[in-house]
Design a protein around this motif. Sequence first.
Motif, PDB file in Angstrom:
ATOM      1  N   SER A 156       4.461 -26.457  14.859  1.00  0.00           N
ATOM      2  CA  SER A 156       4.590 -26.637  16.309  1.00  0.00           C
ATOM      3  C   SER A 156       5.872 -27.394  16.638  1.00  0.00           C
ATOM      4  N   ALA A 157       6.291 -28.317  15.764  1.00  0.00           N
ATOM      5  CA  ALA A 157       7.559 -29.010  15.976  1.00  0.00           C
ATOM      6  C   ALA A 157       8.724 -28.041  15.872  1.00  0.00           C
ATOM      7  N   ALA A 158       8.634 -27.076  14.933  1.00  0.00           N
ATOM      8  CA  ALA A 158       9.703 -26.077  14.800  1.00  0.00           C
ATOM      9  C   ALA A 158       9.881 -25.304  16.096  1.00  0.00           C
ATOM     10  N   ASP A 200       7.725 -17.330  18.011  1.00  0.00           N
ATOM     11  CA  ASP A 200       6.327 -16.964  18.269  1.00  0.00           C
ATOM     12  C   ASP A 200       6.014 -15.533  17.852  1.00  0.00           C
ATOM     13  N   GLU A 201       6.870 -14.905  17.086  1.00  0.00           N
ATOM     14  CA  GLU A 201       6.676 -13.503  16.718  1.00  0.00           C
ATOM     15  C   GLU A 201       5.371 -13.305  15.951  1.00  0.00           C
ATOM     16  N   HIS A 202       4.734 -12.194  16.224  1.00  0.00           N
ATOM     17  CA  HIS A 202       3.495 -11.871  15.506  1.00  0.00           C
ATOM     18  C   HIS A 202       3.820 -11.368  14.106  1.00  0.00           C
ATOM     19  N   THR A 262       1.118 -20.595  15.201  1.00  0.00           N
ATOM     20  CA  THR A 262       1.734 -20.625  13.873  1.00  0.00           C
ATOM     21  C   THR A 262       3.031 -19.833  13.935  1.00  0.00           C
ATOM     22  N   PRO A 263       4.182 -20.476  13.707  1.00  0.00           N
ATOM     23  CA  PRO A 263       5.448 -19.787  13.933  1.00  0.00           C
ATOM     24  C   PRO A 263       5.871 -18.917  12.753  1.00  0.00           C
ATOM     25  N   ALA A 276       5.631 -23.846   8.231  1.00  0.00           N
ATOM     26  CA  ALA A 276       4.979 -22.958   9.194  1.00  0.00           C
ATOM     27  C   ALA A 276       3.585 -23.487   9.522  1.00  0.00           C
ATOM     28  N   LEU A 277       2.975 -24.162   8.562  1.00  0.00           N
ATOM     29  CA  LEU A 277       1.681 -24.805   8.809  1.00  0.00           C
ATOM     30  C   LEU A 277       1.811 -25.748   9.993  1.00  0.00           C
ATOM     31  N   ARG A 278       0.870 -25.685  10.921  1.00  0.00           N
ATOM     32  CA  ARG A 278       0.920 -26.566  12.085  1.00  0.00           C
ATOM     33  C   ARG A 278      -0.317 -27.442  12.124  1.00  0.00           C
ATOM     34  N   MET A 279      -0.170 -28.584  12.741  1.00  0.00           N
ATOM     35  CA  MET A 279      -1.306 -29.467  12.954  1.00  0.00           C
ATOM     36  C   MET A 279      -2.154 -28.921  14.102  1.00  0.00           C
TER      37      MET A 279
END
Length: 666
Positions: free
Chosen positions: A454-456, A474-476, A499-500, A546-549
Amino acid sequence: MSAAISGCASVEVPEIKKEPFFVSVIRFSPSELDLLEARLRKQYKETGLKYPALNLGFRPAGMNPQGKNEANALAFRELKKRLEGSGIEPGFLVQNTFGHGWPGQPMPGQNWSTTVTIGGVDSGRQCPFEEEFRKYIVNAFITFAKEKPAFFLVDDDFRLNNNGTDGLQCFCKKCVAEMNRRSGLNETPEQWMKRIKTLPGTDPTVKIYKEFRDEVLLSFAREIRKGIDSVDPSIRCGYCSGGGEIRFMEEVTKAFAGNTKPFLRIHNAMYMERDAKLMPERVYHTAMMKKYAGDIEDLLDESDTCNHSRFAKSAISMHAHIVMGILNGLTGGKLWLHKGEDIRVRNAQEYFDILGKYQNFYPALMAEMANLKREGALTLLPAFSKDDSPVSYRDFFFYKDWQYEMLYRYGIPARYTGNEDKNTVYLLSGDFVKGYSDAELKKILSAKVLCDGSAAIELTKRGFAKYIGVDGTDEHYSISYEKYNDIPVRMSLMRTPGTPLLKPNSDKTEWLSKIILADFGQPDKIQGPGAVRFVNELGGEVITTALRMGDDGANIYNLFSPTRKDMAVYLLEKLGGKLPVYAAADQDIYLICGQRPDKSRLVAMINLNYDGMPEIALKTADRVSAVFELAPDGTYKKLDAEISDNEVRIKKTLASYEAAVLVLKY
C-alpha cells in the motif's frame, strides 16, 4: 555448541523514582456505607490500591438532583471520616456530565437542549452549550470539592464525538443558531451537517464549526476548574479521553488540571475481551494517544474490566494490559474491579489476587522503562494536520501498520518512539504515507525503509516512485505463489484488492523475490517482483514488498505463516543487520526489547496465543551469558537456560496471556 547456565552476576532494578498512579473505580453507595468501607479496606490491604474512585454521575437525574448531590456529599464526608488514618485517599470518577448516549432525566421545569449528531440523531446527551446546564454541573463539582476528595476524574462522555464520525456533534438548534451568527449564514441543521460532511477542513465555515466545537468543550472545562479552585485549588482533576477527542485531549486535560499536575486516562481499552491477538492494535493506539498527549506525564492505562467481571476480562489479561501500558510509557491505570450496578454483587477475588501479587512489579518495570533505549524497527507517528476535516477525527485508529498487523504477532521487536540513528529501519504503509509531508517523506526515504504494497501505491501517487525503484500499480494480475531468492520455500500470496503489481523503474532495482503464476501443463510465468531492494539518490536503502498490511477480507491469510515470519526477519536483517533478539516460537507473541544502561538487554513479552509455551526460546544476535526474570516481588531472579551462539532456551513456561520481563546478560 550449547551449554547450560544457571545465572551469574546479579541484576539490580533501577532506582524507583516514581510510583504508578492507579485509581480503582467502585460504585458510591451511601445506603451501604458499611459494605463500601469494608470493600475499600479489603482492596487496600490486599492490593495496595490507595486511590478508590467513587463512581458518581453529575448529569441531572430524578426530581431533586441538587438535593441528591448534597446528600451524597454528606455521605462522602462520613466515609472519609471512617477512613481516617487508613492510608486510603478516596476521590471521584465523575462518570457522566453530558451523558454517555442514553436518555437522561432533565431537571424539573427545564428544557435543556440535547446534542444532535451529524447523522441527525438526538443522542440523549446534554448539550454543553446550554448555559444553565453548565452552571448546574459546575455547582455539582463545587458541592463535592467542599468535601476535599483526593481527586476528580471526568469520564469520557465529556466530548462532542459520540463514538465515531457518525456521532460528531452538536447540531442542535441552539448550536446551529450560534454557528449561523458567527458565519453570517442562515442555514438549517441539515445544511450544516452537509457542509461538515462534504467540505474540506480548510473551508472557512468548517473552521468556524471546529473552533466553536472546541471552544464549547474547553471553556466548559475551564469553568469546572474555576469552580473547584473556588474551594481548593490543590484538588487534582483528571480527564478520560474518548478516541474521537484525541486531537483536543491535551488542552482539555490541562484545563481540568488548573495549577495541579495533569493526569489523563488514555483510550486503549479491550472491553468484553474475546481474543488476546487484538492487543498489538492497542499497542498502536497507546503509542498514538501518548504522542498526542504532549508533555502530560501522568498517563493512565485503560485497563478497565468493563463490564467489570471475569466474563468480560480475565485477571491475567488485566495484568497483561497494565504491563503493555507500562512497556509503552504509561504511568498507571484506571482499574474497575467491582461490579457497577450494585455494590452488593460479588466481585472477582482473582483481580485482587493478581494486583496484590504484582504490586511491587509495576513500579520496578516503570523504573526499567524510564532508562531503556528501545530497539527495533520504527514507525513514525505523523502529526495531526490542523486542516483535517472533523469527520476524519478517528481515521488514524484504523491506519494499517507493519507493527501491529505483523511484527507484534511474530515476536519481532519494533517501536513507535525512541532514538533514531543510521541503523534505524523505518516502517512505511500506505496510511502513514498519507500522513507525512513531502519533506518528511524525503527524510524517511533517505534512510533504511521497509515499505509494504500500500505504501508503494501511495508513494507512486505522490511522485516518490523514483526513490523506491518501482511503480506501485493497481493493475489486475494473477498469483500462484511468491518465491524469495534466499528463502528455500514458497510463500502463499493471494492477490486481494490493494495488492499492487510492482513495476521496476530503474536498472538498479534488485529483485529479492518473484511472483509466480503456475498453470497446469504450462511453464511458470513470472508476473513481477514480490519484493525489491533499491538504493536511491537520497542515499536511502528501501525494500518494497507487494505484500500489504491489512486484515481486511482474504488479505489476513497473506500475513500469518512461518514463512512470512522468516520473510519479515530476512527483510529487516537485510536492511538493519542482525535483530538483537526475537521469539523463536511460531505462535502469537508480543515482544519488545531495549538496551539497559549497563548494556544488558531487557526483553519483555506477552504470550498472545491460546497455547502455552513450555519454554521461552529466543533467537539472539550475540551469545547470552545469563538470564534473569523480573519477579512479581519487583526483584530479579536468575533462570536456568540452554544457550548457543545465536539462541537461548529459557527454562520457564509462559501460559496464554502471561507476561514475562527478562534481562539478558552478555
